[in-house]
Design a protein around this motif. Structure first.
Motif, PDB file in Angstrom:
ATOM      1  N   UNK A 169       0.722  -1.243   0.075  1.00 13.16           N
ATOM      2  CA  UNK A 169      -0.004  -0.183  -0.123  1.00 13.16           C
ATOM      3  C   UNK A 169       0.817   1.282  -0.075  1.00 13.16           C
ATOM      4  N   UNK A 172       1.923   1.797  -3.452  1.00 14.75           N
ATOM      5  CA  UNK A 172       0.802   2.332  -4.215  1.00 14.75           C
ATOM      6  C   UNK A 172       0.652   3.736  -3.978  1.00 14.75           C
ATOM      7  N   UNK A 173       0.972   4.276  -2.856  1.00 16.75           N
ATOM      8  CA  UNK A 173       0.669   5.678  -2.355  1.00 16.75           C
ATOM      9  C   UNK A 173       1.929   6.414  -3.150  1.00 16.75           C
ATOM     10  N   UNK A 175       3.416   5.467  -6.129  1.00 18.55           N
ATOM     11  CA  UNK A 175       2.996   5.455  -7.501  1.00 18.55           C
ATOM     12  C   UNK A 175       2.062   6.503  -7.901  1.00 18.55           C
ATOM     13  N   UNK A 176       0.892   6.467  -6.803  1.00 20.54           N
ATOM     14  CA  UNK A 176      -0.037   7.362  -7.174  1.00 20.54           C
ATOM     15  C   UNK A 176       0.488   8.638  -7.198  1.00 20.54           C
ATOM     16  N   UNK A 179       2.105   9.824 -10.401  1.00 17.63           N
ATOM     17  CA  UNK A 179       1.032   9.835 -11.542  1.00 17.63           C
ATOM     18  C   UNK A 179       0.349  11.166 -11.438  1.00 17.63           C
ATOM     19  N   UNK A 180      -0.270  11.245 -10.068  1.00 14.39           N
ATOM     20  CA  UNK A 180      -0.993  12.671  -9.960  1.00 14.39           C
ATOM     21  C   UNK A 180      -1.070  12.862  -8.451  1.00 14.39           C
ATOM     22  N   UNK A 182      -2.027  15.704  -7.366  1.00 17.22           N
ATOM     23  CA  UNK A 182      -3.201  16.573  -6.934  1.00 17.22           C
ATOM     24  C   UNK A 182      -4.393  15.537  -6.553  1.00 17.22           C
ATOM     25  N   UNK A 183      -4.556  14.495  -7.116  1.00 12.36           N
ATOM     26  CA  UNK A 183      -5.610  13.670  -6.789  1.00 12.36           C
ATOM     27  C   UNK A 183      -5.309  12.518  -5.519  1.00 12.36           C
ATOM     28  N   UNK A 184      -3.784  12.588  -5.066  1.00 13.82           N
ATOM     29  CA  UNK A 184      -3.587  11.973  -3.848  1.00 13.82           C
ATOM     30  C   UNK A 184      -4.211  12.967  -2.706  1.00 13.82           C
ATOM     31  N   UNK A 185      -4.030  14.318  -2.933  1.00 12.63           N
ATOM     32  CA  UNK A 185      -4.482  15.247  -1.880  1.00 12.63           C
ATOM     33  C   UNK A 185      -6.009  15.221  -1.910  1.00 12.63           C
ATOM     34  N   UNK A 189      -5.014  12.798   1.529  1.00  9.29           N
ATOM     35  CA  UNK A 189      -3.733  12.662   1.975  1.00  9.29           C
ATOM     36  C   UNK A 189      -2.790  13.307   1.898  1.00  9.29           C
ATOM     37  N   UNK A 292       3.602   4.888 -17.411  1.00  9.48           N
ATOM     38  CA  UNK A 292       3.427   5.895 -16.707  1.00  9.48           C
ATOM     39  C   UNK A 292       2.235   6.319 -17.249  1.00  9.48           C
TER      40      UNK A 292
END
Lengths: 296, 235
Positions: A169, A172-173, A175-176, A179-180, A182-185, A189, A292
């Motif tokens: 996990x 995964x964080x 990699x996320x 990749x992007x 802003x979408x993690x925020x 997170x 990617x």
């Protein structure tokens, strides 16, 4: 004929050792660039700081205690260096690559100069741990025992990095965020923590590689830019932010470096940058950039 | 009252895009945000999520001021975004998307991973696939599932039907209705007026960075002349 085969075996093993070491250096650089868009040109200086730590702690009278102490000190130095660079590059996060490059290049020059002042201009050789200073026989060829240990440790670190990034996990964080972010925020997170963690761990890997590589790459002025250029070539060939790409590219560059030097020593640099040019011409975003995607 | 936006202003380096937006969305209700291209619809959603910094005004969620907060704080306060183009993570598996988003937010109904997989059965069989391997419809389902798992009280949906086959649009519409019935407030930007009218209780029209018209969906549909004047399309 046998002579060529012997050169081949030794060159392949050397390439493996150099390649795995380069992977440990480059994976942090690649993730930091892929994730934060920060081009950290001080990464080579961080590696060399680790190598000088090995010389300072281990020196010419190696003990296992000394080697473990050197690794411990190097991890602490790496964490401090990563934290410091993170604080310095933070305000430039939304600025251009040129501004970040100028800042981190300036840091690299200052650090290199400070290391020269502290440790002198001479090439500082570091002895392998006790019992590993000799050679062992590989397919009838005498081969330095320490380099076999380096291959095993490098392979272990590469597998660990791959498993953490691709299978957990936490990975995964990462990699996320590559990749992007802003979408993690946007899922709640605090992406700044992820970025700080990767920057610090990447620097700790670089100083660790500096210690492990010090018996091969003896610390000396100018080594920082040699390592930085090799790591940048690995990152560009592998694709930004790709762990698998960094591994494949590092193994490739390791072989090109060592086989090139063994067979065509005059053309070694040409082979290195020639392969970079071929990859850039055929796959401008790196060998593994396809995975990617084109988010940016 | 759930989401209350007052005099919200924001923009980019090139200039201000939103010149003072006012709107309200209640829990269990959906507001469709309509307007021509360039009216500022996507900028409004990005500003509400904190991805474009507001330069003035107020965004209150159940009384709590969110304007100026970081995106992750806004998400944890109960706002979720399903962005234009879905923006799922291409190298992250479906399962990992759901795990990363799970229970990060607060305030709204607690969706579970099994719950969203029931809502979008198509995703369950694709659990081990990474984002770039999914079809457009599956990516949209995943983007919605990701937003639901943060436990939002407000969901901002930007063009969920874009580029989808009709069957996938129907699935999106039914999922949005389920979400609304679960007590979430939905702010929907949508070019497909059939979808917008099918799920929204009221309609707001954005023009040149401000809300110029806001009525019940039924009233909006009874007044095609106004709709045509504001949107330049036949309804």
């Amino acid at each position: 004929m046998a002579n060529w085969v012997d050169i081949g075996v030794i060159a392949v093993l050397n390439g493996l050792a150099i390649g795995l070491l380069l992977f440990v250096v480059a994976v942090g650089l690649s993730l930091v660039f892929g994730m934060m868009d920060v081009l950290n040109l001080a990464h080579g200086a961080v590696f060399v700081a680790g190598a000088y730590v090995a010389w300072w702690v281990v020196g010419g009278s190696p003990t296992w205690t000394g080697w473990l102490a050197a690794l411990g000190v190097a991890l602490a130095v790496g964490a401090l260096a990563g934290g410091g660079l993170l604080l310095m590059t933070g305000p430039l996060a939304r600025r251009s690559h040129l501004e970040q490059a100028l800042l981190t290049l300036g840091v690299a020059l200052v650090v290199a100069e400070l290391l020269s002042l502290a440790f002198g201009e001479d090439v500082r050789s570091v002895s392998p741990p006790p019992g590993l200073g000799g050679t062992v026989s590989v397919l009838g060829n005498a081969y330095p025992a320490y380099r076999l240990l380096l291959i095993a440790l490098g392979a272990g670190l590469a597998v660990a990095a791959h498993v953490v990034v691709e299978r957990t996990p936490l990975g995964a964080l990462v990699r996320a965020t590559v990749a992007d972010r802003d979408m993690v925020a946007a899922v709640g997170i605090d992406a700044r923590l992820v970025r700080a963690g990767v920057f610090v761990v990447g620097s700790m890997l670089a100083t660790t590689a500096g210690v492990l590589g010090s018996p091969i790459y003896s610390p000396r002025p100018g080594l920082d830019s040699t390592i930085l250029i090799l790591a940048l070539v690995v990152v560009v060939i592998g694709g930004l932010g790709s762990v698998r790409g960094a591994l494949v590219a590092a193994l490739l560059i390791g072989q090109i470096e060592s086989t090139g030097r063994a067979l065509l020593s005059d053309l070694a640099s040409f082979l290195l940058f020639g392969s970079l040019a071929i990859v850039l011409a055929l796959r401008p975003r790196g060998l593994f950039a396809g995975a990617i995607g084109g988010q940016h | 009252m759930s989401l209350r936006v007052r005099d919200l202003r924001s923009g980019y380096r090139q200039g201000e895009v939103l010149h003072g937006v006012d709107l309200d969305v209640d829990r269990g209700r959906a507001l469709a945000l309509l307007g021509r291209n360039g009216a500022g619809k996507s900028t409004l959603l990005l500003t509400l999520m904190g991805l474009v910094r507001p330069t003035g005004g107020s965004v209150r969620l159940d009384g709590r001021e969110l304007a100026g907060a970081r995106t992750d704080q806004i998400a944890r306060a109960g706002v979720a975004l399903v962005p234009q183009g879905r923006r799922i993570w291409p190298t992250v598996t479906v399962r990992e998307h759901l795990v990363l988003a799970n229970r990060r937010g607060g305030g709204g109904r607690a969706w579970t991973i099994d719950g969203v997989l029931d809502l979008f059965p198509g995703l369950a069989v694709r659990r081990r696939h990474v984002g770039w391997q999914l079809s457009g419809g599956e990516q949209q389902m995943l983007a919605m599932a990701r937003s639901l798992l943060t436990g939002p009280s407000v969901i901002l949906l930007d063009e969920p039907s874009e580029g989808l086959a009709p069957a996938a649009v129907d699935q999106v519409a039914s999922a949005v209705r389920t979400v609304i019935d679960g007590g979430v407030a939905v702010l929907l930007v949508e070019h497909d007026l059939h979808l917008a009218f099918a799920v929204a209780d009221s309609v707001a029209v954005l023009a040149r960075g401000a809300v110029v018209h806001q009525v019940d969906t039924a009233a909006f549909r009874r007044d095609p002349d106004t709709a045509h004047r504001l949107l330049g399309v036949a309804t």
